[in-house]
Design a protein around this motif. Structure first.
Motif, PDB file in Angstrom:
ATOM      1  N   GLY A 226       0.775  -1.223   0.000  1.00 18.74           N
ATOM      2  CA  GLY A 226       0.000   0.000   0.000  1.00 18.74           C
ATOM      3  C   GLY A 226       0.808   1.274   0.000  1.00 18.74           C
ATOM      4  N   ASN A 227       1.923   1.307   0.706  1.00 21.52           N
ATOM      5  CA  ASN A 227       2.724   2.528   0.829  1.00 21.52           C
ATOM      6  C   ASN A 227       4.034   2.436   0.065  1.00 21.52           C
ATOM      7  N   ARG A 228       4.084   1.531  -0.901  1.00 20.30           N
ATOM      8  CA  ARG A 228       5.344   1.287  -1.625  1.00 20.30           C
ATOM      9  C   ARG A 228       5.404   2.172  -2.865  1.00 20.30           C
ATOM     10  N   ASP A 229       6.155   3.271  -2.754  1.00 17.30           N
ATOM     11  CA  ASP A 229       6.283   4.223  -3.853  1.00 17.30           C
ATOM     12  C   ASP A 229       6.837   3.530  -5.097  1.00 17.30           C
ATOM     13  N   GLY A 230       6.194   3.774  -6.221  1.00 19.40           N
ATOM     14  CA  GLY A 230       6.614   3.189  -7.491  1.00 19.40           C
ATOM     15  C   GLY A 230       5.649   2.155  -8.009  1.00 19.40           C
ATOM     16  N   LEU A 231       4.878   1.515  -7.110  1.00 19.46           N
ATOM     17  CA  LEU A 231       3.861   0.586  -7.576  1.00 19.46           C
ATOM     18  C   LEU A 231       2.706   1.366  -8.197  1.00 19.46           C
ATOM     19  N   LEU A 232       1.968   0.713  -9.070  1.00 20.53           N
ATOM     20  CA  LEU A 232       0.834   1.367  -9.698  1.00 20.53           C
ATOM     21  C   LEU A 232      -0.153   1.853  -8.633  1.00 20.53           C
ATOM     22  N   ALA A 233      -0.759   2.997  -8.908  1.00 24.18           N
ATOM     23  CA  ALA A 233      -1.704   3.574  -7.957  1.00 24.18           C
ATOM     24  C   ALA A 233      -2.866   2.631  -7.689  1.00 24.18           C
ATOM     25  N   VAL A 235      -2.848  -0.603  -7.611  1.00 19.00           N
ATOM     26  CA  VAL A 235      -2.387  -1.650  -6.700  1.00 19.00           C
ATOM     27  C   VAL A 235      -2.302  -1.100  -5.280  1.00 19.00           C
ATOM     28  N   ARG A 236      -1.717   0.078  -5.138  1.00 15.64           N
ATOM     29  CA  ARG A 236      -1.572   0.675  -3.813  1.00 15.64           C
ATOM     30  C   ARG A 236      -2.937   0.923  -3.181  1.00 15.64           C
ATOM     31  N   SER A 237      -3.865   1.428  -3.980  1.00 13.92           N
ATOM     32  CA  SER A 237      -5.183   1.733  -3.441  1.00 13.92           C
ATOM     33  C   SER A 237      -5.910   0.466  -3.012  1.00 13.92           C
ATOM     34  N   GLN A 238      -5.845  -0.572  -3.837  1.00 16.80           N
ATOM     35  CA  GLN A 238      -6.496  -1.837  -3.471  1.00 16.80           C
ATOM     36  C   GLN A 238      -5.907  -2.386  -2.182  1.00 16.80           C
ATOM     37  N   ALA A 239      -4.582  -2.321  -2.067  1.00 18.08           N
ATOM     38  CA  ALA A 239      -3.919  -2.832  -0.868  1.00 18.08           C
ATOM     39  C   ALA A 239      -4.299  -2.009   0.363  1.00 18.08           C
ATOM     40  N   ASN A 240      -4.283  -0.697   0.240  1.00 22.37           N
ATOM     41  CA  ASN A 240      -4.594   0.154   1.389  1.00 22.37           C
ATOM     42  C   ASN A 240      -6.051   0.020   1.819  1.00 22.37           C
ATOM     43  N   MET A 241      -6.944  -0.131   0.870  1.00 21.01           N
ATOM     44  CA  MET A 241      -8.346  -0.345   1.238  1.00 21.01           C
ATOM     45  C   MET A 241      -8.501  -1.671   1.981  1.00 21.01           C
ATOM     46  N   LEU A 307      -6.575   5.444  -2.840  1.00 19.74           N
ATOM     47  CA  LEU A 307      -5.906   5.635  -1.549  1.00 19.74           C
ATOM     48  C   LEU A 307      -4.442   5.239  -1.706  1.00 19.74           C
ATOM     49  N   LEU A 308      -3.583   6.233  -1.865  1.00 23.99           N
ATOM     50  CA  LEU A 308      -2.187   5.996  -2.229  1.00 23.99           C
ATOM     51  C   LEU A 308      -1.250   5.939  -1.028  1.00 23.99           C
ATOM     52  N   LEU A 309      -1.741   6.293   0.133  1.00 22.93           N
ATOM     53  CA  LEU A 309      -0.914   6.267   1.343  1.00 22.93           C
ATOM     54  C   LEU A 309      -1.826   6.095   2.540  1.00 22.93           C
ATOM     55  N   ASN A 414       8.671  10.639  -7.057  1.00 24.40           N
ATOM     56  CA  ASN A 414       9.452   9.677  -7.836  1.00 24.40           C
ATOM     57  C   ASN A 414       8.681   8.386  -8.057  1.00 24.40           C
ATOM     58  N   GLY A 415       7.852   8.024  -7.076  1.00 24.11           N
ATOM     59  CA  GLY A 415       7.032   6.830  -7.237  1.00 24.11           C
ATOM     60  C   GLY A 415       6.025   6.983  -8.368  1.00 24.11           C
ATOM     61  N   ILE A 416       5.400   8.169  -8.459  1.00 23.51           N
ATOM     62  CA  ILE A 416       4.468   8.412  -9.562  1.00 23.51           C
ATOM     63  C   ILE A 416       5.217   8.339 -10.889  1.00 23.51           C
ATOM     64  N   GLY A 417       6.403   8.946 -10.933  1.00 18.65           N
ATOM     65  CA  GLY A 417       7.191   8.894 -12.159  1.00 18.65           C
ATOM     66  C   GLY A 417       7.600   7.489 -12.533  1.00 18.65           C
ATOM     67  N   ALA A 418       8.025   6.696 -11.538  1.00 14.17           N
ATOM     68  CA  ALA A 418       8.448   5.326 -11.809  1.00 14.17           C
ATOM     69  C   ALA A 418       7.282   4.476 -12.295  1.00 14.17           C
ATOM     70  N   GLY A 419       6.094   4.701 -11.712  1.00 16.49           N
ATOM     71  CA  GLY A 419       4.923   3.955 -12.151  1.00 16.49           C
ATOM     72  C   GLY A 419       4.571   4.254 -13.595  1.00 16.49           C
ATOM     73  N   HIS A 420       4.672   5.529 -13.979  1.00 20.62           N
ATOM     74  CA  HIS A 420       4.392   5.896 -15.371  1.00 20.62           C
ATOM     75  C   HIS A 420       5.475   5.364 -16.308  1.00 20.62           C
ATOM     76  N   ASP A 421       6.714   5.388 -15.852  1.00 17.26           N
ATOM     77  CA  ASP A 421       7.790   4.820 -16.676  1.00 17.26           C
ATOM     78  C   ASP A 421       7.546   3.334 -16.919  1.00 17.26           C
ATOM     79  N   ALA A 422       7.156   2.619 -15.851  1.00 20.75           N
ATOM     80  CA  ALA A 422       6.960   1.176 -15.963  1.00 20.75           C
ATOM     81  C   ALA A 422       5.824   0.832 -16.918  1.00 20.75           C
ATOM     82  N   SER A 423       4.793   1.687 -16.942  1.00 22.28           N
ATOM     83  CA  SER A 423       3.640   1.416 -17.821  1.00 22.28           C
ATOM     84  C   SER A 423       3.738   2.178 -19.139  1.00 22.28           C
ATOM     85  N   ASN A 424       4.859   2.904 -19.312  1.00 23.86           N
ATOM     86  CA  ASN A 424       5.101   3.665 -20.550  1.00 23.86           C
ATOM     87  C   ASN A 424       3.968   4.665 -20.814  1.00 23.86           C
TER      88      ASN A 424
END
Length: 564
Positions: A226-233, A235-241, A307-309, A414-424
């Protein structure tokens, strides 16, 4: 040590064939083994020969139990390995595609080789993009090999234990029961991400996991995600919920314990009142945190949020909620509020402000293009409170909380940037900071981040002396009547309004009433008016967020000609 050549040669199909064969063999062992178990004792047979036969029979039956348990455990693990390999090979294929796009090649040894070495690089390949991609590829390859080693080690362990007859208890009543015991072995372990992984390393780890393994992690270990910066939003939201019920239960236990402490304190002679004060403080903290979870649940209940954090481990709950889909948004704005901000007291109001900002951004992109927008309320630090004013470590006049918050905020960017990089997915990232939150934003921008534009408003100081934002992409707003901004380089860093370099570094934005293509917009005044939903101030933020600074309203300055 597994090599990329090994990973390329691995065959999930071959493992699936072995799994099918082991299933067949295990079933034969169960059927024939349980028939064999019934052959003794023979009615009416006694004496030494009968006793010897019974002993041999028991030994053979235990051996069958051990073999069946081992075969069942091995079959399960091989099936897991066949699935896990698909994740690793998919990650490698994606990395090779990215490498090819930017002129690199991933060797069997795991090196990222430049295919243009000694040659002219095509002009359409930006050097900074290539450098960033090279770093990403190095991280990707390292994680691919790390996960592959984990699969190889776990499978080898199960093979060794099966060969040594270490599965099953030997006391099962039937061969079928022994096989069932073998299946209870976990087989492959799920590779836990490094606790110190960077926002770029986290998506590399996630990419190596198969769909089935990701689903298991979301079910069993949402706290890893849930709080792991760089994972897709998403995924983070599902985990945090998924984490919310357990977090609530833990806080309710803390509240019950605090109430018990209060009752105990009533029976204790304590002239200082310290025991009761501490107990009441713990009760208040638990109640405030539960109220924060209520605010999060209410906000998420409006729909269209992520829910990103979610962090309940500090004095006050920290949270970040997006309006819109951060993963699919071309434009993302992250807003950081300031003094007196709490999740329970502030989230609902700021979420509405971010919803207004998103709506205005959509109005602009509908007319001028620019793709979808998502906005984020980031309360991911312990913002200073009124009761901490006299404490140098917690005071609104001290940069300490802003520095700590800035470190976390930079990772979030940086997590938002990494997520976008990973998904191009293309990304235009805007940092918004109000009041003490602008200082926190400034400290975050002292780090290297993918932020394209930054706007500080009602700012008492920009934090870092230098903000790593492209030249010409710093903006500020100062409302008439906002007297809470200093005109000097104070404890919170240079003023974005009055510092010697402010006029050359920042575009001074208007907060007066204005007539725009969206209609008549309101003026704002004072320290708390900048986010008014029908204001010039918010319109400016929307124009910057969507990459249309030419539409914004300025205070007598011109837009820098820096390329976007």
């Amino acid at each position: 040590m597994v090599s990329l050549a090994d990973v390329r040669a691995w065959s999930p199909a071959a493992l699936e064939d072995i799994f099918s064969l082991l299933q067949t063999c295990t079933q034969i062992l169960i059927n024939d083994g349980d028939d064999f178990a019934k052959t003794l004792p023979v009615e009416g047979w006694s004496g030494d020969a009968a006793d010897n036969a019974a002993a041999q029979h028991r030994a053979l039956t235990r051996g069958l139990d051990t073999i069946a348990a081992g075969a069942a455990a091995l079959g399960k693990t091989i099936a897991q390995a066949a699935d896990a390999i698909t994740g690793v090979q998919s990650a490698l294929t994606n990395a090779e595609d990215l490498a090819h796009k930017y002129g690199y090649q991933i060797t069997d040894a795991g090196a990222v080789a430049d295919t243009f070495a000694g040659q002219q690089v095509p002009p359409d390949l930006n050097p900074e993009d290539r450098a960033r991609t090279h770093t990403q590829l190095v991280d990707d390859v390292a994680q691919i090999l790390r996960t592959a080693d984990d699969i190889d080690t776990d499978l080898a362990s199960v093979l060794d234990r099966a060969a040594a007859g270490q599965f099953g208890t030997g006391d099962e009543s039937t061969v079928a029961a022994a096989a069932a015991d073998g299946v209870k072995d976990p087989g492959l372990t799920l590779p836990e991400p490094s606790p110190n992984a960077t926002p770029a390393e986290n998506p590399a780890w996630w990419a190596t996991l198969s769909t089935a393994r990701r689903a298991i992690l979301l079910r069993d270990h949402p706290d890893w995600l849930g709080n792991r910066d760089g994972l897709l939003a998403a995924v983070r939201s599902q985990a945090n919920m998924a984490r919310l019920p357990a977090e609530r239960a833990a806080l309710e236990q803390q509240r019950t314990a605090a109430q018990a402490m209060i009752e105990q304190a009533k029976a204790v002679y304590d002239p200082s009142g310290g025991i009761m004060k501490a107990a009441l403080g713990q009760l208040q903290q638990a109640n405030d945190k539960l109220a924060s979870l209520d605010a999060i649940a209410t906000t998420m209940g409006q729909g269209g949020r992520q829910l990103l954090l979610l962090d309940t481990s500090h004095q006050r709950v920290e949270a970040a909620i997006a309006v819109g889909d951060v993963d699919k948004a071309n434009n993302v704005a992250v807003f950081t509020p300031g003094f007196t901000t709490t999740v329970d007291g502030s989230l609902g109001k700021y979420d509405q402000n971010m919803n207004d900002l998103k709506g205005m951004a959509n109005d602009i992109t509908d007319r001028h293009g620019g793709g979808p927008t998502a906005t984020v309320t980031w309360i991911g630090y312990q913002a200073p409170q009124r009761d901490g004013v006299a404490d140098p470590r917690q005071s609104v006049a001290s940069p300490e909380l802003a520095k700590a918050g800035g470190d976390s905020l930079a990772k979030f960017y940086n997590g938002i940037g990494a997520g976008h990089d990973a998904s191009n997915t293309p990304l235009h990232l805007t940092a918004l900071g109000h009041s003490y939150g602008s200082t926190t934003t400034g400290f975050a921008l002292g780090h290297d981040t993918p932020v394209d534009d930054a706007m500080l408003f009602g700012s008492p100081g920009q934090g870092s002396d230098h903000l790593n934002v492209p030249q010409g992409h710093l903006f500020n707003e100062h409302d008439a009547g906002d007297d809470l901004v200093p005109n000097i380089h104070g404890t919170l860093g240079p003023s974005p309004y009055y510092s010697p370099d402010a006029m050359s570094q920042y575009h001074q934005m208007s907060t007066d009433a204005s007539a725009t293509e969206l209609g008549q917009l309101n003026a704002t005044s004072g320290h708390s008016g900048y986010l008014d939903g029908k204001s010039t101030s918010l319109y400016n933020m929307a124009a910057i967020t969507t990459g249309h600074p030419d539409l914004a309203q300025y205070k007598g300055t011109v837009i820098a000609g820096a390329p976007r």
